[in-house]
Every structure is written in structure tokens, then in C-alpha cells.
Design a protein around this motif. Structure first.
Motif: not given
Ligand code: PMP
Length: 368
Positions: A1, A4, A318, A321-322, A324-327
Motif C-alpha cells: 500500500m 494516498a 458512492r 467509496a469510489e 477512496t478506491e481511487a486514492g
């Protein structure tokens, strides 16, 4: 990891070079043959750290020579109580501008020791705006010892461009915008700020006290039966240079390093121009399409905490969440407002905002 982009409201992102320095001194500091956290606060090595942090605070913020600078624990929240205790005689009046959570709490705490009067409240406007000059209640100000305001409301995303203009001593909670732009310290009698946004880790509170504030503190000590509690006594804490008891040695070292970084980047004026650039990029995107619903309009908009809603809570969840997923971390809005909040403190680089805006444009293209 890997690390971010961090948009946390606090504790918040710290400059990468500072984190690297901290990692070094964890094991061995100076000539101590022990880590910074493991040495006495009375050691000559820590005394040098404290001196450096104090001198740097004065230099970076432009603190007048006759003001005291002290590092305390207890957070900004402790000062909600300590400030009126030091500045008011029992039952004396003081006034506050209520711009949301952090001043509402200050009213509650001040009421325990003084006649706390709300000179203006943003509550009827959902705390989305700040008072215009002349909007403060003259009756509330009349006879008040001072006016307390919060320069940047971390939760609501509002920020004063300049202190309220009143004919009273000014006390400012600068917790979430200290060192983000030049501030006229000499226009204030007390400034306090929790370190965990622009100055370092939590557990250190910077306190700046004018000669007037110190004098009032000494008077309050005399007028309260038994004097002030030592830990809340500003005059005593200043006299002991914040070393009345064991200070947060690690936090003060980190604060010194963060301020050294601010200086190396060009000081608070350079921070201000970078912060303006970041805020303009993000608000520019928020104003581009009606898909985004910014919480605050016009000159009350904060450069530090940008708050907005989406058309539905489902889309907001959403988005977070997205992202966070994208950093991109910690974009969920405070529970009292909902939606999204991006905090753009000094240590958040322009590239982080560029990444966020790019992500937002794509999100809007898909869901708008
Ligand atoms: N004032 C402001 C503007 C804040 O943002 C905060 C915390 N986020 C506080 C006061 C309270 O600070 P602490 O948690 O250090 O007591």
C-alpha cells in the motif's frame, strides 16, 4: 500500500519531509542516544526544541515581542472554558459570534464562568453564511469584556476574510486556518489553535496572549476564590513557558518541524497563494455544474474546508467509496452537515486537488 491524497479535516495531512524527519528522531534524537519521545522535557536537548518552536511561531505568524506564546494540552476545547475564566471577572459579560459547532460549544463552556452573549448567530441560515459588517447585536456587545470568533468553521466550511470589526478586544479560535495565510496577530488579545490541522499532530494547542490578556488573567486569579486552577491559568502557564507540567514533547517537536517546512516553502504568504489556488480549482468545479451543491456561497467560503452535497445520499456514499478506491481519503462530510468535505490544509498539495477535480469530472460525467 502507498500513501494516498489525504483530505482529512483533522488530524490531517502533514508534509512528507516532516514525516520523514519524525521517523528519524523516533529512534535517536540529537546526541541523546535515545529517541525524542524518551528524553526528559527538562533536558537541554528538549529545551532547544521548545525554544526553536516558540521562536518559529513568533517569526512565522508575526507575533509581537510583548505577546506570550505557550503550548498547552487539552485542545482548543479547553480554551473555550479557559479564555473566559482568565479574561472575565465572575459573571462578567463576553460576546461571541456563533458560526456553528465550534462557537456553539464555546458559548456553552463560557456560560459556566461568564455571562456569554451571542452577538450574531448563523443558525437561522443553517450556518451557511457569516455576519456582514454592522450585523452584530449592539446590545450584546455593550459592556462585554471581549468578542470571541472562530476564523474558520471546519465543519460548515465558512471562513472570515478579516476579523469582525468591533470596538472590543478580539479573541480568535484559529484552529483550522492558523498559518494558512497572514493574520494580524496584534489585532487580537488571545489566539488559540489546536495543532492538528496546519501545525502538527493533535495534543498540542498553540496559545498566543497579549499583555492585556496576561494582565486580565492575573486579575482573574485574584478575583476568584482560591485563584484559577493552575492548568487553566494563562498567566501562570506563560510565566512557566508552558513547562508547568510535562508538555507534549513529541507534538512540539513536530510543530517546530512543520513551521520550518512552512518557512522553507516561503512562509504564510506563500501558503496563502497556494491555498487560494487550490480553493479556486475546487470551487471552480463546484460552480461548473448544478450536479454539485456547494454548502456556502460568496466571500464566506472557506479555503481550508470545502463542503458540498450531491443530488442524493446514495450518490454521496458512492462518491466517497469510489474516491477512496481511487486514492483520495477522508472525503465524507461531517455528520451534522452530511455530503462531502475536502480539507485543503497547507500540507495538501495542488496535485491532490487536481486529482480530486479530475475524479469529480469523471464522476459527474457518469452519474450526472
Ligand atoms: N475549533 C475548531 C475550529 C476546530 O476545528 C476544532 C476541532 N476540529 C476545535 C475547535 C476543537 O479542537 P480540539 O479537538 O483540539 O479541542
Amino acid at each position: 500500500m502507498s500513501r494516498a491524497w489525504n483530505f482529512s479535516a483533522g488530524p490531517a495531512a502533514l508534509p512528507q519531509p516532516v514525516l520523514e524527519e519524525l521517523r528519524e528522531v523516533l529512534l535517536e534524537f540529537s546526541d541523546c542516544r535515545a529517541g525524542l519521545m524518551e528524553i526528559s522535557h527538562r533536558s537541554k536537548q528538549f529545551s532547544a526544541v521548545l525554544d526553536s518552536a516558540t521562536v518559529r511561531m513568533r517569526r512565522v505568524l508575526g507575533v509581537p515581542d510583548d505577546y506570550a506564546v505557550v503550548f498547552q494540552q487539552g485542545g482548543a476545547s479547553m480554551q473555550f472554558h479557559a479564555v473566559p475564566l482568565n479574561l472575565c471577572a465572575p459573571g462578567e459579560a463576553m460576546a461571541l459570534v456563533d458560526t456553528g459547532t465550534w462557537t456553539s460549544k464555546a458559548v456553552e463552556e463560557a456560560s459556566r464562568v461568564a455571562d456569554a452573549r451571542v452577538a450574531w448567530s448563523g443558525k437561522p441560515f443553517g450556518y451557511t453564511r457569516l455576519p456582514e459588517p454592522g450585523e452584530l447585536d449592539a446590545a450584546a456587545l455593550d459592556g462585554a469584556a471581549y468578542l470571541h470568533y472562530c476564523s474558520n468553521n471546519t465543519i460548515r466550511g465558512t471562513q472570515f476574510q478579516a476579523p469582525p470589526s468591533v470596538d472590543l478586544p478580539l479573541i480568535a479560535d484559529l484552529s483550522s486556518d492558523i498559518a494558512s495565510k497572514p493574520v494580524d496577530v496584534s489585532a487580537h488579545e488571545v489566539i488559540f489553535a489546536g495543532a492538528q490541522k496546519n501545525l502538527g499532530p493533535s495534543g498540542v494547542t498553540a496559545l498566543i496572549l497579549s499583555p492585556w490578556a496576561l494582565e486580565r488573567s492575573r486579575d482573574a486569579g485574584g478575583s476568584r476564590p482560591g485563584g484559577l486552577p493552575s492548568m487553566l491559568d494563562h498567566a501562570l502557564q506563560a510565566k512557566k513557558d508552558g513547562m508547568f507540567n510535562t508538555p507534549n514533547t513529541w507534538g512540539i517537536y513536530a510543530l517546530d518541524r512543520v513551521l520550518a517546512w512552512v518557512e522553507s516553502e516561503g512562509g504564510v504568504a506563500a501558503m496563502a497563494s497556494r491555498n487560494t489556488e487550490k480553493a479556486e480549482k475546487l470551487y471552480g468545479e463546484l460552480d461548473r455544474t448544478e450536479f454539485w451543491r456547494p454548502h456556502v456561497q460568496g466571500t464566506a467560503r472557506s479555503q481550508m474546508n470545502v463542503v458540498w452535497r450531491l443530488p442524493s445520499e446514495m450518490l454521496e456514499a458512492r462518491f466517497v467509496a469510489e474516491a477512496t478506491e481511487a486514492g483520495m481519503l477522508a472525503l465524507k462530510g461531517h455528520r451534522s452537515v452530511g455530503g462531502i468535505r475536502a480539507s485543503l490544509y497547507n500540507a495538501v498539495p495542488v496535485e491532490a486537488v487536481d486529482a480530486l477535480v479530475g475524479f469529480m469530472q469523471e464522476f459527474e460525467r457518469v452519474h450526472g
